[in-house]
Design a protein around this motif. Sequence first.
Motif, PDB file in Angstrom:
ATOM      1  N   ASP A   1       1.604 -10.172   1.474  1.00 13.07           N
ATOM      2  CA  ASP A   1       2.745 -10.902   0.893  1.00 13.07           C
ATOM      3  C   ASP A   1       2.393 -12.381   0.774  1.00 13.07           C
ATOM      4  O   ASP A   1       2.663 -13.031  -0.239  1.00 13.07           O
ATOM      5  CB  ASP A   1       4.000 -10.750   1.765  1.00 13.07           C
TER       6      ASP A   1
ATOM      7  N   ASP B   1      -7.480  -6.590  11.417  1.00 14.75           N
ATOM      8  CA  ASP B   1      -7.058  -7.288  10.202  1.00 14.75           C
ATOM      9  C   ASP B   1      -8.130  -7.202   9.115  1.00 14.75           C
ATOM     10  O   ASP B   1      -7.820  -6.996   7.935  1.00 14.75           O
ATOM     11  CB  ASP B   1      -6.725  -8.744  10.508  1.00 14.75           C
TER      12      ASP B   1
ATOM     13  N   GLY C   1       0.834  -1.197   0.000  1.00 14.28           N
ATOM     14  CA  GLY C   1       0.000   0.000   0.000  1.00 14.28           C
ATOM     15  C   GLY C   1       0.871   1.250   0.000  1.00 14.28           C
ATOM     16  O   GLY C   1       0.562   2.240  -0.672  1.00 14.28           O
TER      17      GLY C   1
ATOM     18  N   GLY D   1      -2.373  -2.929   1.990  1.00  8.62           N
ATOM     19  CA  GLY D   1      -3.283  -1.912   2.529  1.00  8.62           C
ATOM     20  C   GLY D   1      -2.595  -0.999   3.530  1.00  8.62           C
ATOM     21  O   GLY D   1      -3.230  -0.180   4.190  1.00  8.62           O
TER      22      GLY D   1
ATOM     23  N   GLY E   1      -8.132 -13.207   2.690  1.00 11.13           N
ATOM     24  CA  GLY E   1      -9.491 -13.306   3.242  1.00 11.13           C
ATOM     25  C   GLY E   1      -9.483 -13.720   4.701  1.00 11.13           C
ATOM     26  O   GLY E   1     -10.542 -13.850   5.311  1.00 11.13           O
TER      27      GLY E   1
HETATM   28  N1  UDP Z   1      -4.495  -8.537   6.144  1.00 13.10           N
HETATM   29  C1  UDP Z   1      -5.018  -9.688   6.704  1.00 13.10           C
HETATM   30  N2  UDP Z   1      -5.014 -10.846   5.976  1.00 13.10           N
HETATM   31  C2  UDP Z   1      -4.498 -10.935   4.735  1.00 13.10           C
HETATM   32  C3  UDP Z   1      -3.913  -9.766   4.171  1.00 13.10           C
HETATM   33  C4  UDP Z   1      -3.930  -8.592   4.898  1.00 13.10           C
HETATM   34  O1  UDP Z   1      -5.498  -9.672   7.828  1.00 13.10           O
HETATM   35  O2  UDP Z   1      -4.531 -12.001   4.120  1.00 13.10           O
HETATM   36  C5  UDP Z   1      -4.573  -7.270   6.869  1.00 13.10           C
HETATM   37  C6  UDP Z   1      -3.498  -7.096   7.944  1.00 13.10           C
HETATM   38  O3  UDP Z   1      -4.080  -6.418   9.049  1.00 13.10           O
HETATM   39  C7  UDP Z   1      -2.481  -6.195   7.270  1.00 13.10           C
HETATM   40  C8  UDP Z   1      -3.369  -5.311   6.419  1.00 13.10           C
HETATM   41  O4  UDP Z   1      -4.413  -6.182   5.981  1.00 13.10           O
HETATM   42  O5  UDP Z   1      -1.733  -5.447   8.199  1.00 13.10           O
HETATM   43  C9  UDP Z   1      -2.698  -4.678   5.234  1.00 13.10           C
HETATM   44  O6  UDP Z   1      -1.962  -5.637   4.518  1.00 13.10           O
HETATM   45  P1  UDP Z   1      -0.368  -5.608   4.466  1.00 13.10           P
HETATM   46  O7  UDP Z   1       0.178  -5.203   5.798  1.00 13.10           O
HETATM   47  O8  UDP Z   1       0.087  -6.898   3.918  1.00 13.10           O
HETATM   48  O9  UDP Z   1      -0.155  -4.437   3.411  1.00 13.10           O
HETATM   49  P2  UDP Z   1       1.209  -3.844   2.814  1.00 13.10           P
HETATM   50  O10 UDP Z   1       2.240  -3.809   3.911  1.00 13.10           O
HETATM   51  O11 UDP Z   1       1.625  -4.748   1.709  1.00 13.10           O
HETATM   52  O12 UDP Z   1       0.813  -2.496   2.317  1.00 13.10           O
END
Ligand code: UDP
Length: 253
Positions: free
Chosen positions: A148, A79, A20, A59, A141
């Motif tokens: 990741d 989450d 994000g 996100g 989900g």
């Molecule tokens: N998240 C989750 N399950 C998933 C993917 C994401 O609960 O399968 C939630 C989790 O709280 C995470 C947030 O979505 O902190 C945002 O995703 P992520 O931290 O992977 O985003 P990025 O760091 O890639 O922007």
Amino acid sequence: MTEVTEPLPRFRRVLLKMSGEALMGDRGFGHDPSTLNRLAEEVRSVHAQGVEQCLVIGGGNMVRGDQYVANGIERTTGDYMGMLATVINALAVQSVLEQAGLQTRVLSAIPMASVCEPYIRRRAMRHMEKGRVVICAGGTGNPFFTTDTAAALRAAELGCDALLKGTKVDGVYSADPMKHPQAVRFDRLTYHEVLAKDLKVMDASAISLARESAIPIIVFSLRSAGALMRVLRGDGPHTMITEAAPGAQEVRS
Ligand code: UDP
């Protein structure tokens, strides 16, 4: 910009993972319009070479579930909030990709009938075969996972030839290069080395999943124009993570 007409020989279908934060540019939150447009141009130029693409977007520019615990919000609820943030990002990316002339579909792991399609593996494959860029939203989900891991999961089940992780830095370093200027960038690494050295590139479940399916992970910076195309051609700075990396090298950035 002149289009190169030769097909890219190395990859037929790839998954691009963007955090994000990669959508924020230099802002502290949300989306930076010029960053979004540049991203659309990257995806468009690779699409023009006949490479099928699916995108997984994080996100973290809006919500990270674990950070909400301090505000008194249950971790699992945080989450789910994070997963909803990935849907917002997916819609923003869909909009700029379509303005760049691409056909796209957002498929969410959390069904949201009036906003996008539900994630269905065979449908995702069909969209890509028809030349549409698939944006996988909603992470896995499930709470307690990251996007990741979602990226490694989708890359494995959708038969991708590589998982491209676009970040703010141009590869995997021995330490955070923002804090440690002497940190060195690795040219190639094995999955095992990433896990054993606890290199902060992707979480362990994502690395293990990619390893099990023998999907190379390529870490590169999305900050310079044309970076996605360059990395698909094997050019430009990046780190390639595979099972065996004979003569693994460290190179100074
Ligand atoms: N998240 C989750 N399950 C998933 C993917 C994401 O609960 O399968 C939630 C989790 O709280 C995470 C947030 O979505 O902190 C945002 O995703 P992520 O931290 O992977 O985003 P990025 O760091 O890639 O922007």
